[in-house]
Design an enzyme around this catalytic site. Sequence first.
Site, short mmCIF file in Angstrom:
data_model
loop_
_atom_site.label_atom_id
_atom_site.label_comp_id
_atom_site.label_asym_id
_atom_site.label_seq_id
_atom_site.Cartn_x
_atom_site.Cartn_y
_atom_site.Cartn_z
N ILE A 131 13.67 9.55 59.56
CA ILE A 131 13.19 8.73 60.61
C ILE A 131 14.31 8.71 61.77
CG2 ILE A 131 12.46 6.41 61.38
CD1 ILE A 131 11.77 6.01 58.34
N LYS A 200 23.35 1.54 53.56
CA LYS A 200 22.36 1.88 54.99
C LYS A 200 22.59 0.63 55.84
CE LYS A 200 19.55 5.19 52.56
NZ LYS A 200 17.92 5.10 51.87
#
Lengths: 414, 414
Positions: A131, A200
């Site tokens: 993504i 993340k």
Amino acid sequence: MVSVAIMGHGVVGSGVAEIITTHKNKLFNSVGEEIYIKKILDLREFPDSPLADRFTKSFDEILSDREIRIVVEVMGGTNPAYDYVKKCLLAGKSVVTSNKELVAKHGAELLAIAKEQNCNFLFEASVGGGIPIIRPMNQCLVANIVDEVAGILNGTTNFILTKMITDGMNFDDALKLAQDLGFAERNPEADVEGHDACRKICILASLAFGKHVYPEFVHTEGITKIALEDVKFAESYNSVIKLIGRVKRLEDGKLDIIVAPMMIPNSSQLANIDYEFNGIMVRGDCTGDVVFYGKGAGKLPTASAVVADVVDCVKHLKTRKYLFWTDGTDENIIPYTQSQTSMYIRVKSQNKDVAYSKAEEIFGNIKSIERDDVTNDVFAFVTPEMAYEDIEKKIQLLENDNINVLSQIRIGNL
Amino acid sequence: MVSVAIMGHGVVGSGVAEIITTHKNKLFNSVGEEIYIKKILDLREFPDSPLADRFTKSFDEILSDREIRIVVEVMGGTNPAYDYVKKCLLAGKSVVTSNKELVAKHGAELLAIAKEQNCNFLFEASVGGGIPIIRPMNQCLVANIVDEVAGILNGTTNFILTKMITDGMNFDDALKLAQDLGFAERNPEADVEGHDACRKICILASLAFGKHVYPEFVHTEGITKIALEDVKFAESYNSVIKLIGRVKRLEDGKLDIIVAPMMIPNSSQLANIDYEFNGIMVRGDCTGDVVFYGKGAGKLPTASAVVADVVDCVKHLKTRKYLFWTDGTDENIIPYTQSQTSMYIRVKSQNKDVAYSKAEEIFGNIKSIERDDVTNDVFAFVTPEMAYEDIEKKIQLLENDNINVLSQIRIGNL
């Protein structure tokens, strides 16, 4: 022709080699010259690889090769990745990595070296696999002040939770299935305890707010305590339980950052992101909510993000990409105990009516969640919003009254 | 300091001026110098604007000003926008536009001029408003071969359809509400007839596949014929009706492109994109499906995308961004009559059982959609996949048998 080296020939590394080979023409058209894999570093032997002649076991061979301008690090872990990446950058080579642990732990330092050496340190693949998120956040949203970033950042836990929600599997069975299907590691701790999601959200927070947020600053809860009962109560509350990494900027400029399972309303754009997929919401002052969705891991999705970064390095061999944040301390972050939230609480008590009144007395205006199929001694409710530490104190008051708190999950208004 | 001019001070143009003014520090930190609005072109007077002294009614003042390196075109329409933009590019000025009509009609020509003049022609804001899509497609997905792009590209029609689905409003009432709320123009034709969505899918198709696809090549159907009955049948089929722009590359390399209302399954990531929001799915051979979601229009979302392009121009005043496609013809595109689809068909007939058998005889293995709340003479079914022209012929056969076809909507397997 631009020569690159790939350090690591595991899942992602072999994917990078595959894409650079199979998409040769497309890449040539994009950058106007050939991207040539000159060396691949791996301690193992790959005699059957079409690139067998490029393998080396010596990092120094890559470091000392002045033709190699771009190095891809896809070894994972920080040892020896950190040492190797640092040396490459100090030698003026641009580095592309998919290694979230490396970026979350050493990003600020490595970005500073890259800046000093006028080369690039790029890591699109470290968050969200295939993504596009790092680049859109950095570039497209440049005219926005980001107020919040929240996302489902770990495919393994999302797969497990989806199986619990849609098939009524319990945690252990869903984890076993995820392992059998290859979505979860044999040692699943980094995923199910939230550490992977934590790395993340640290990267996204550092990028969005300009100062490095280290994983140890972030309160992190996994999904191992989520019971099927909670999943069903969530359904009755028109919500689903997802493992969310979230950071928002408070009015005083400090960050409120957490990784934890949350009940999010079905109407949220993150609610329908199921199985191994990831989704990331970026809330900007001008754009409003923008959501990015796709496969957050896997060989080719992740490798394609690495290759896109390589292409960007090729195009910017002389002009540096502006991707940067400075070092940060935990002074910039509020303690998670002060974070405001409302909480789903499931309790057990001999006398439900008395216990409910007690909960109302302690928490104020609570919302009961109705379900027909629970035993008479169990009920659940949602508290008003308050500091987490106040919720903990009030839960203690419940316990003091012999009302047994079985579980608690934050409400995520995303 | 980099001087820019803004042509047009309407909704988007005033938003661009506002963001450049209010986000001055953030922009300075991104590009390392001040972005200075030197001129604003508009025929109207804005005496109360804080930038009142920058307004001009003369395009030549902008064209001849050599300090102005970047021109923002946010006038809309193609006359005089096309002429002005062309002259700016020919003079070596980079141009940023939000004007989808301009890009869809003249993109290939303007990109060629920009390339020749070594300046940039950027248009992130022309598709998806504030959603980053052009840049991620062009850069992040560079290591992918794109197989398909599909999306909800028009917020006005999506708002109307959402109101029909969730509130049971009919088309006319939902349109009127959209107009009252400012989501639809007084003359809503460009939106409700699909022309706006068509321009956007043309831009995405041109970018994804490298050759210009002109709007007149694309079969376009709007949503004016969608009846509440169809919305309800869709619900019974676990689907929703959305206006979809879609392009996919067939095995022979030709494009299958269309704008039309489609029934898409509730499980699709596009199914939950409601109200004025847009969502775009890009299917790459490596990434799989990636979906981008957000507000597709509006002053600040669109303006923030324009400003992001301006920032990119400032960073690339000397090195051109690689964003390019060549001219194209309709030889690259299959006639819509040959496009394979399955179709939802709603019919009326005196004798339902006989009519159903007849439909089965004509179409083969059809799927009936069951609903309790319809009159005895109405039913609906979904056909197998076949060429659109074959469906049309078979519908004629139904009509010949006095089975009255009330509506037909493509099934979108997205």
